[in-house]
Structure formats: structure tokens, C-alpha cells
Design a protein around this motif. Structure first.
Motif, PDB file in Angstrom:
ATOM      1  N   ARG A  64     -72.145  72.419  17.050  1.00  0.00           N
ATOM      2  CA  ARG A  64     -73.540  72.502  17.506  1.00  0.00           C
ATOM      3  C   ARG A  64     -74.106  73.908  17.340  1.00  0.00           C
ATOM      4  O   ARG A  64     -75.297  74.069  17.072  1.00  0.00           O
ATOM      5  CB  ARG A  64     -73.631  72.073  18.965  1.00  0.00           C
ATOM      6  CG  ARG A  64     -73.465  70.594  19.079  1.00  0.00           C
ATOM      7  CD  ARG A  64     -73.377  70.123  20.500  1.00  0.00           C
ATOM      8  NE  ARG A  64     -73.571  68.686  20.468  1.00  0.00           N
ATOM      9  CZ  ARG A  64     -74.457  68.037  21.199  1.00  0.00           C
ATOM     10  NH1 ARG A  64     -75.195  68.676  22.049  1.00  0.00           N
ATOM     11  NH2 ARG A  64     -74.591  66.747  21.081  1.00  0.00           N
ATOM     12  N   ASN A  83     -75.033  74.170  13.769  1.00  0.00           N
ATOM     13  CA  ASN A  83     -76.213  73.351  13.484  1.00  0.00           C
ATOM     14  C   ASN A  83     -77.490  73.828  14.142  1.00  0.00           C
ATOM     15  O   ASN A  83     -78.503  73.148  14.066  1.00  0.00           O
ATOM     16  CB  ASN A  83     -75.966  71.929  13.997  1.00  0.00           C
ATOM     17  CG  ASN A  83     -75.411  71.057  12.923  1.00  0.00           C
ATOM     18  OD1 ASN A  83     -75.565  71.355  11.758  1.00  0.00           O
ATOM     19  ND2 ASN A  83     -74.764  69.996  13.309  1.00  0.00           N
ATOM     20  N   HIS A  84     -77.406  74.911  14.867  1.00  0.00           N
ATOM     21  CA  HIS A  84     -78.572  75.395  15.619  1.00  0.00           C
ATOM     22  C   HIS A  84     -78.983  74.437  16.717  1.00  0.00           C
ATOM     23  O   HIS A  84     -80.130  74.424  17.134  1.00  0.00           O
ATOM     24  CB  HIS A  84     -79.776  75.622  14.690  1.00  0.00           C
ATOM     25  CG  HIS A  84     -79.922  77.055  14.315  1.00  0.00           C
ATOM     26  ND1 HIS A  84     -81.130  77.624  14.012  1.00  0.00           N
ATOM     27  CD2 HIS A  84     -79.020  78.028  14.214  1.00  0.00           C
ATOM     28  CE1 HIS A  84     -80.940  78.901  13.719  1.00  0.00           C
ATOM     29  NE2 HIS A  84     -79.668  79.151  13.836  1.00  0.00           N
ATOM     30  N   MET A  85     -78.064  73.568  17.124  1.00  0.00           N
ATOM     31  CA  MET A  85     -78.425  72.666  18.204  1.00  0.00           C
ATOM     32  C   MET A  85     -78.262  73.378  19.540  1.00  0.00           C
ATOM     33  O   MET A  85     -78.818  72.968  20.543  1.00  0.00           O
ATOM     34  CB  MET A  85     -77.553  71.413  18.158  1.00  0.00           C
ATOM     35  CG  MET A  85     -77.929  70.527  16.983  1.00  0.00           C
ATOM     36  SD  MET A  85     -76.674  69.344  16.560  1.00  0.00           S
ATOM     37  CE  MET A  85     -76.911  68.140  17.811  1.00  0.00           C
ATOM     38  N   GLU A 103     -83.077  78.651  10.588  1.00  0.00           N
ATOM     39  CA  GLU A 103     -83.439  77.244  10.686  1.00  0.00           C
ATOM     40  C   GLU A 103     -83.501  76.605   9.299  1.00  0.00           C
ATOM     41  O   GLU A 103     -83.163  75.459   9.115  1.00  0.00           O
ATOM     42  CB  GLU A 103     -84.799  77.136  11.368  1.00  0.00           C
ATOM     43  CG  GLU A 103     -84.893  75.957  12.302  1.00  0.00           C
ATOM     44  CD  GLU A 103     -85.778  76.294  13.481  1.00  0.00           C
ATOM     45  OE1 GLU A 103     -86.989  76.201  13.316  1.00  0.00           O
ATOM     46  OE2 GLU A 103     -85.251  76.660  14.548  1.00  0.00           O
ATOM     47  N   ILE A 160     -80.308  75.269   7.980  1.00  0.00           N
ATOM     48  CA  ILE A 160     -79.822  74.037   8.593  1.00  0.00           C
ATOM     49  C   ILE A 160     -80.158  72.837   7.704  1.00  0.00           C
ATOM     50  O   ILE A 160     -79.472  71.828   7.717  1.00  0.00           O
ATOM     51  CB  ILE A 160     -80.432  73.847  10.008  1.00  0.00           C
ATOM     52  CG1 ILE A 160     -80.165  75.082  10.869  1.00  0.00           C
ATOM     53  CG2 ILE A 160     -79.866  72.628  10.696  1.00  0.00           C
ATOM     54  CD1 ILE A 160     -78.725  75.414  11.074  1.00  0.00           C
ATOM     55  N   PHE A 161     -81.241  72.975   6.906  1.00  0.00           N
ATOM     56  CA  PHE A 161     -81.576  71.879   5.995  1.00  0.00           C
ATOM     57  C   PHE A 161     -80.528  71.737   4.895  1.00  0.00           C
ATOM     58  O   PHE A 161     -80.460  70.718   4.235  1.00  0.00           O
ATOM     59  CB  PHE A 161     -82.958  72.106   5.365  1.00  0.00           C
ATOM     60  CG  PHE A 161     -84.058  72.156   6.379  1.00  0.00           C
ATOM     61  CD1 PHE A 161     -83.962  71.422   7.561  1.00  0.00           C
ATOM     62  CD2 PHE A 161     -85.187  72.923   6.163  1.00  0.00           C
ATOM     63  CE1 PHE A 161     -84.971  71.464   8.510  1.00  0.00           C
ATOM     64  CE2 PHE A 161     -86.204  72.967   7.109  1.00  0.00           C
ATOM     65  CZ  PHE A 161     -86.095  72.240   8.282  1.00  0.00           C
ATOM     66  N   TYR A 213     -74.957  66.655   8.680  1.00  0.00           N
ATOM     67  CA  TYR A 213     -74.118  66.519   9.872  1.00  0.00           C
ATOM     68  C   TYR A 213     -73.949  65.059  10.242  1.00  0.00           C
ATOM     69  O   TYR A 213     -74.914  64.317  10.376  1.00  0.00           O
ATOM     70  CB  TYR A 213     -74.777  67.277  11.031  1.00  0.00           C
ATOM     71  CG  TYR A 213     -74.114  67.078  12.372  1.00  0.00           C
ATOM     72  CD1 TYR A 213     -72.722  67.154  12.503  1.00  0.00           C
ATOM     73  CD2 TYR A 213     -74.867  66.824  13.516  1.00  0.00           C
ATOM     74  CE1 TYR A 213     -72.116  66.970  13.736  1.00  0.00           C
ATOM     75  CE2 TYR A 213     -74.276  66.648  14.754  1.00  0.00           C
ATOM     76  CZ  TYR A 213     -72.896  66.718  14.852  1.00  0.00           C
ATOM     77  OH  TYR A 213     -72.300  66.539  16.072  1.00  0.00           O
ATOM     78  N   PRO A 249     -72.510  63.091  13.298  1.00  0.00           N
ATOM     79  CA  PRO A 249     -71.943  63.236  14.638  1.00  0.00           C
ATOM     80  C   PRO A 249     -70.871  62.182  14.899  1.00  0.00           C
ATOM     81  O   PRO A 249     -70.828  61.152  14.231  1.00  0.00           O
ATOM     82  CB  PRO A 249     -73.139  63.018  15.564  1.00  0.00           C
ATOM     83  CG  PRO A 249     -74.138  62.272  14.770  1.00  0.00           C
ATOM     84  CD  PRO A 249     -73.885  62.591  13.336  1.00  0.00           C
TER      85      PRO A 249
END
Lengths: 308, 445
Positions: free
Chosen positions: A48, A51-53, A70, A73-74, A78, A80
């Protein structure tokens, strides 16, 4: 080659517990990287963070040559562990939606998706609703959604769970194929067999800390600790006297069927094994001399128990 | 607009609009509404149409007072006076069980001085309507009889004179005339009804579609779809996409309802009424001709274009502003919890301002220009409902402008706050957050 992803002293605290404690690791470009660890060790938190979550309290994450943004991230796909699909939506429409969210045009998405659906043998499901699929089927759809936009870095959380052995193999082949076409793959798993088969490097996280990192081959060899298994025919006393001073015996000698003996020995790191083999071969009947390389399963258990 | 937001709006919109439940609700609701409005009318029409003339046998014991002989028959009730001397028992035996007869009416001996001395014997099914007709007839006869005792020649004239009906013509100042001294017909009743309907529509939209936003976010969180989407779009884009997508669904539904209600009430209802022999336009004309001021007020209101457009524009602005204001809060709550059960606690707190708005609206409509009315139509939590209820009464434009400005500024602030909760909330699983947690998330860097 510079690593595609570098995690630098990342610490993440949740209320009442530290999920990541000064974790660092480097993921080489074009590798398949295993993220291992017992349940609750902090793997998902680490994913996470990448993923910048969620954001680390301390430390940095680097993507290629800069701190991850950000936009990067593209370039991350991912999947989950708990699969995320709209249950009421048709499979095809859903896949197109996700592909477009990931930046593809509609036409491109449809062409690429149809190709993937054919390859994984699920072309017939295009118009089915997700809620009508079995778990394994949904998993395949999820896999395609993760990879269709060809991200540079793929992160799979337990990709093999829910698959039968045939489909596990199919998926393994596809993951290797993605790697060969230039993607870097990180996957978190408990399935140590698959780690041995496809991972180039691993990191093992336990209790929020990175306790073991490196190429799989190297880790296994190191964990073996230069132990060998010797099978010979002849006198045990004589064997012991040949070995004495050159290597240490580990455990007792076992007698095998056919009058053979089997003995584990430890040879110091700096000594050459060839004179030892020569000496045994000269005096006794040497049947087998083999380095003991522990399985990832052993290593995992020993590392987590602190006995590696 | 950002292409990610557009994609999310598109998905949210098409998935909802294609659902069977949406199609059914959208088509059935206006039908039911029209049925509720015109249903009673139709039913009365139908039942009165099929009602046959009721025969009533009359035993008149009040010989000399001639009440029985003065009972006139018509197509609803036919009285047949039994020969004098017929006993009640006899009439009872012969007519009360007779299937051609509705029953037996027995008039007491001194009915003039003792109006309660009357009996209707009947064999089972009584009808309120028939009883009412009989009572009115007798009452009329007795009243005339009693009045005639006064031996005043002008009695009819006096009666006609005293029988008045009071009507207040509500006029409002017509601000469009030069000095503001012009007046035009108005109708408090029409304003009240219109205000109530508009306020309720806004209330329903906020509740129903706000809940859909909440549910949609929780669903995606539960199925972990969020985890997949969020790697590709910002939490703010996702939240706005959802809120706007659902707003579009609401917009479409209201549009369809509007069209359907218009079609039902302008084409189908007159057709049905026409078939039943009721002519709507002549009824309308008759009412205007009779000079009913209430009716004139209603007509003046619904034909005043500038009034209608003011109503329509403010309705649109309040629906959009009010919905976005509340929907962003619903989205924030949805993002913070894992299950609808967990959302209930926050949801009920959110219901408080909405309920206050409804209660305030009811109070405000009694006196639309009070201070309380003013403040409730400025506070953004209550303004969409309360102000919408007031506007039909005629509210100064500046008040509406201030109220809408406050609402839109607040909705921008609310969306910003909600987005800050959302961006943290969507990744939180497990523990149900507290209000304090939500506050922490807003402040979180």
C-alpha cells in the motif's frame, strides 16, 4: 541496471502498532520479486505504501530514478488479495472500464482484452455477470484487468490462491511471459514452492522488519551453511578419520540398505571440498556427495523462528 | 472535465439506469402519483355511476305534521309512503327484508318538536350516502316547517341574506409595476401546496440519492474494487465521479417523471374524465366565472411565467446545491466504514439536520416571513428544503441570492472536507472509525 523500485528505511505506524519498521529493499528491473512473510507481518502495508494508498511516516520510496509520484502509480498494476470486481457488472464491460481507467482508449482496450480473454480461455465469459463466475474464473478476470494496460511494475497479492494446479501453471507461465516482455513483478505469497520456481529475488518480512533479502539462489545456498550429504560404502571409523580435521560431522551416521552409510558433514566456508571428495573416494566407495540446499519453506520457517 | 471523472460518471450512470428496478420505479411512480391524485375522483365517479335508486318505505306516524308527504323522491332515493295506519311491525315484516327496498324509515309522532324520533330499519348493508340524503331531506323539511312558525313573510329573503360564504382574495404587491403599488391576484393555499410539494421533492432527492451515494461507496470498499481503481485515479476524482454520476441519474429520473406526469395529467386524465361525462375545461370555466377568488389566485400563479421561471431556476439550483452538499457527506461516511451497519451511526446523525429542515419547513410555512424562516433558509443544512417551501409565497430576490450563495460556498467547503476524509477512509479497514478519527483524517497531511 538501476532498480525499478527502491524502498528506503520506511516506517509506518498505525494506532497502537508499528506496521513497518525501517524496511528497505530494492527490486531489480525485469525481475520477479517475492515478498514473503507470515500473516500480519506488514506485506500488505508495504504494498500500500508503494501504491500510494497510504503514506510512510518515515523513509522514502523511489521509482526508477526519482521519488515515486502519483503519476508513477499509473505504471503500477495491482491485484489485491481480496479481489475487487463489480459483482453486478458484465465481465467484458467491466474489463473495458478498468482498462480505460488505467488510461487506455476504448478501442485499444477491447482489442487487447479480447486477446487476453482468448489466451486464458475465457472468451465465452465476456457477457457474463461477475456474480455468476466461480472464484477461479473471477481471479482470471482480475489478473487480466491488472496486466492489460502493460504497467512497468506489477504487484500481485497471493496470485495463486483459488486456482487449481492447471490454472496455477497457466498463471505462472503468464507471469514469466510478462517478465520476459520487460515488466517487473512483485508478488506476495505464502506458497514457497512457487517462490523457488519463479522468483529471482525475495524479501522476507517478519514482525514489521525486513529480516532477509536477496537473490533466491544465494539465500538458499547461504542457508545451507556449506553442509553436504555423503553416501559411501565401507567402514564408519575409517570415514570419520578421513574427515577429521577437514570437516565436522553433523548427527549420527545412518545405515542404509545395501550396506551404504549416510552422513551429513559441515565443511568450513574457506576450505576446498575437492580434497575431501578425493580422500573419501580413495579409501572408501563414494556413492554420492551432495550439497544440502534447504527449501524456501525451511528457510522461511527458520528465519521467522530466528534459527537461520 | 477530467477523463477519469467522466469515466466514473459514465459507469455509475449507465449501471444504475439499466437496472430493472430503476426502470420500474421511474415508470410506476408518476402513474401511482396520478392515481393517488385522481383515483378518489375516478372511484367516486364510478360508484355514483353504478349506484341504483334506493327505495325506502316510509311509515309516517306524525299524522298532521305532513313530513312524510313532503319527502320528494329523486334518482338517488325513492320514498314510498305507506298508507296511514300501517304499523311499524307490519312495515318491518313486509319491507325491511324486501330485496327491492333499502329499508323502512319510521317517522316519530312528534317529529317536529322531537327531531331525534326517527328510525331507519334495514336488512344489513347500510350506506352512508343514502343515510345522509335521508337526513338532509328531513332536516330541510323540519327547518322550513319551524321557520314558518314565525309567520314572517320575508323569511325566505332573510334566509338567503344570512346565508353567506366568506372568501379572502389574497393579493400580492406586483413588483413589476412602476411604483410597486400594483397588485395581482395571489393564493395562499396554492403557495402553501406548491411550497410543500417542492420542499418534499428536494427532501426526497437528498435522502434517496444521498443513500445511494453512501451505498455505492460502501459496496466498492467491501468488494475491494476501490483498491483496484485507486491505483489509477485520485480519491477526489472517484468521489466526484460517483456523486455526479448519481446526480445525473436523479436528474434523468426527475425529467422522466416530469414528462410522464405532464402526459398523464394533460392527456390521459381528461380522456378518462371525459369518458365519465366530466368535462374538465367547462368545470374550470365555471369556476372562474363564478368568481372564486381562490381559483383566480391559483390561475394567476400558474400562468405567471416570470414567477414560474423563478421557481424553476431556484428549484434547480437548490436541488443541485443541496444534493451535492449532502451527497459529499454521504460519500465521506461511506468511505470511512466497512459495512452499512457501521454507517448507521453516522447516517442517523446526518438525518438530524434533514429532519430539522422538515420540521422547520412546516413551522415556517405558517409564517414565511418570520426571522426564523429567514435564518433557516440561509443555513445550508436546512436552506434547500426551507427556502424551497417559502419561495412560492414570494421572497425578495436578494434573500434567495444570499441563500444560494451560502449554499454553494458551503458545498465547496463540504466537498473539500469530504474528499479529505474520503482519501484516508477508503483505505481503512477493520475498526469502525469515531468522529474523532474523521477529524484527524481531515487534518492529516
Amino acid at each position: 541496471m538501476s532498480p525499478i523500485l527502491r524502498i528506503e528505511n520506511v516506517t509506518k505506524d498505525y494506532v497502537g502498532h508499528r506496521a513497518l519498521d525501517d524496511v528497505s529493499m530494492e527490486v531489480p528491473r525485469g525481475s520477479i520479486y517475492g515478498l514473503l512473510g507470515p500473516n500480519g507481518a506488514g506485506k500488505t502495508t508495504l504494498i500500500r505504501v508503494v501504491n500510494h494508498m497510504t503514506f510512510p511516516d518515515k523513509g522514502k520510496v523511489w521509482f526508477e530514478d526519482h521519488e515515486i509520484t502519483e503519476k508513477d502509480i499509473f505504471n503500477v498494476g495491482y491485484m489485491p488479495e481480496e479481489r475487487g470486481l463489480y459483482k453486478k457488472m458484465k465481465v467484458g464491460e467491466q474489463a473495458v472500464f478498468f482498462a480505460r481507467i488505467h488510461g487506455m482508449s476504448k478501442t485499444e482496450a477491447i482489442i487487447k482484452l479480447k486477446g487476453w480473454f482468448d489466451r486464458l480461455g475465457i472468451a465465452d465469459w465476456w457477457d457474463k455477470k461477475v456474480e455468476d463466475l466461480s472464484k477461479g474464473m473471477a481471479q482470471k478476470v482480475q489478473f487480466i484487468i491488472t496486466v492489460v494496460h502493460e504497467p512497468k511494475l506489477l504487484i500481485f497479492d497471493e496470485p495463486f490462491s483459488g486456482f487449481d494446479p492447471i490454472n496455477q501453471n497457466l498463471l505462472k507461465e503468464e507471469i514469466l511471459g510478462l517478465r520476459d516482455r520487460g515488466a517487473t513483478v512483485i508478488f506476495s505469497t505464502h506458497n514457497m514452492e512457487s517462490v523457488e520456481e519463479i522468483c529471482d529475488d525475495i524479501t522476507l518480512i517478519n514482525k514489521s522488519r525486513n529480516i532477509l533479502s536477496g537473490p533466491v539462489d544465494e539465500i538458499r545456498r547461504k542457508a545451507g551453511g556449506n553442509t553436504f550429504q555423503v553416501i559411501y560404502s565401507g567402514d564408519r571409523e575409517e570415514f570419520n578419520s578421513i574427515i577429521s580435521g577437514k570437516a565436522d560431522l553433523i548427527g549420527d551416521t545412518e545405515g542404509l540398505i545395501g550396506g551404504y552409510n549416510q552422513q551429513k558433514i559441515h565443511i568450513p566456508e574457506d576450505s576446498d571440498i575437492r580434497p575431501i571428495i578425493g580422500a573419501i573416494n580413495e579409501k572408501l566407495g563414494l556413492r554420492s556427495f551432495q550439497e544440502i540446499i534447504p527449501s524456501m519453506n525451511d528457510i522461511f520457517i527458520r528465519a521467522v523462528n530466528g534459527t537461520l | 472535465m477530467n477523463s477519469k471523472i467522466r469515466l466514473i460518471i459514465e459507469r455509475e450512470f449507465t449501471e444504475r439506469v439499466r437496472k430493472k428496478s430503476f426502470i420500474i420505479v421511474t415508470i410506476l411512480t408518476p402513474f401511482l402519483l396520478v392515481l393517488c391524485m385522481f383515483g378518489p375522483m375516478l372511484l367516486i365517479g364510478l360508484s355514483s355511476d353504478s349506484a341504483k335508486t334506493q327505495k325506502v318505505a316510509v311509515v309516517d306516524n306524525s299524522q298532521g305534521q305532513y313530513v312524510g308527504t313532503r319527502l320528494e323522491s329523486d334518482d338517488k332515493v325513492e320514498f314510498s309512503l305507506l298508507p296511514s295506519g300501517t304499523s311499524t311491525e307490519e312495515a318491518h315484516m313486509r319491507y325491511a327484508r324486501h330485496e327491492d327496498f333499502y329499508g323502512v324509515l319510521v317517522i316519530g309522532e312528534d317529529i317536529l318538536n322531537n327531531p331525534g324520533d326517527m328510525m331507519l330499519i334495514n336488512h344489513g348493508t347500510t350506506s352512508m350516502g343514502t343515510e345522509e340524503i335521508i337526513r338532509n331531506r328531513i332536516q330541510g323539511i323540519l327547518r322550513n316547517e319551524r321557520l314558518s312558525r314565525y309567520e314572517n313573510d320575508n323569511i325566505d329573503q332573510i334566509l338567503a341574506d344570512a346565508n353567506i360564504r366568506v372568501n379572502i382574495r389574497t393579493m400580492e404587491v406586483d413588483t413589476k409595476t412602476k411604483n410597486g403599488d400594483g397588485i395581482k391576484a395571489s393564493s395562499t393555499g396554492a403557495s402553501y401546496g406548491l411550497g410543500l410539494i417542492l420542499a418534499m421533492v428536494i427532501y426526497m432527492i437528498i435522502i434517496v440519492y444521498g443513500q445511494q451515494v453512501l451505498q455505492s461507496v460502501i459496496d466498492e470498499k467491501q468488494t475491494r474494487v476501490l483498491d483496484v481503481i485507486i491505483t489509477s485515479c485520485k480519491p477526489f476524482e472517484l468521489m466526484m465521479g460517483k456523486v455526479l454520476g448519481i446526480a445525473l441519474v436523479a436528474f434523468l429520473q426527475i425529467l422522466i417523471w416530469g414528462v410522464l406526469i405532464l402526459v398523464f395529467s394533460t392527456i390521459i386524465t381528461p380522456l378518462v374524465l371525459g369518458n365519465m361525462g366530466i368535462d374538465l375545461s367547462s368545470a374550470t370555466q365555471a369556476m372562474s366565472a363564478s368568481g372564486s377568488p381562490e381559483f383566480a389566485g391559483i390561475v394567476s400563479k400558474i400562468t405567471d411565467l416570470s414567477y414560474l421561471s423563478k421557481l424553476f431556476i431556484s428549484m434547480l439550483l437548490y436541488i443541485v446545491g443541496g444534493f451535492l452538499f449532502y451527497a459529499s457527506m454521504y460519500a465521506a461516511i461511506g468511505s470511512a466504514v466497512d459495512t452499512p451497519q457501521d454507517a448507521a451511526q453516522f447516517n442517523s446523525v446526518l438525518m438530524i439536520p434533514i429532519m430539522i429542515a422538515i420540521y422547520a419547513m412546516i413551522a415556517v410555512m405558517q409564517n414565511p416571513s418570520s426571522d426564523m424562516a429567514f435564518w433557516f433558509s440561509i443555513i445550508p443544512f436546512t436552506s434547500p428544503v426551507v427556502m424551497m417551501a417559502r419561495i412560492p409565497f414570494g421572497i425578495p430576490t436578494w434573500e434567495i441570492v444570499v441563500s444560494i450563495a451560502v449554499l454553494y460556498i458551503s458545498f465547496v467547503i463540504m466537498i473539500w472536507l469530504a474528499a479529505r476524509i474520503f482519501r484516508v477512509g477508503v483505505f481503512m479497514h477493520g475498526k469502525k472509525p469515531t468522529w474523532k478519527d474523521l477529524g484527524d483524517w481531515i487534518r492529516m497531511k
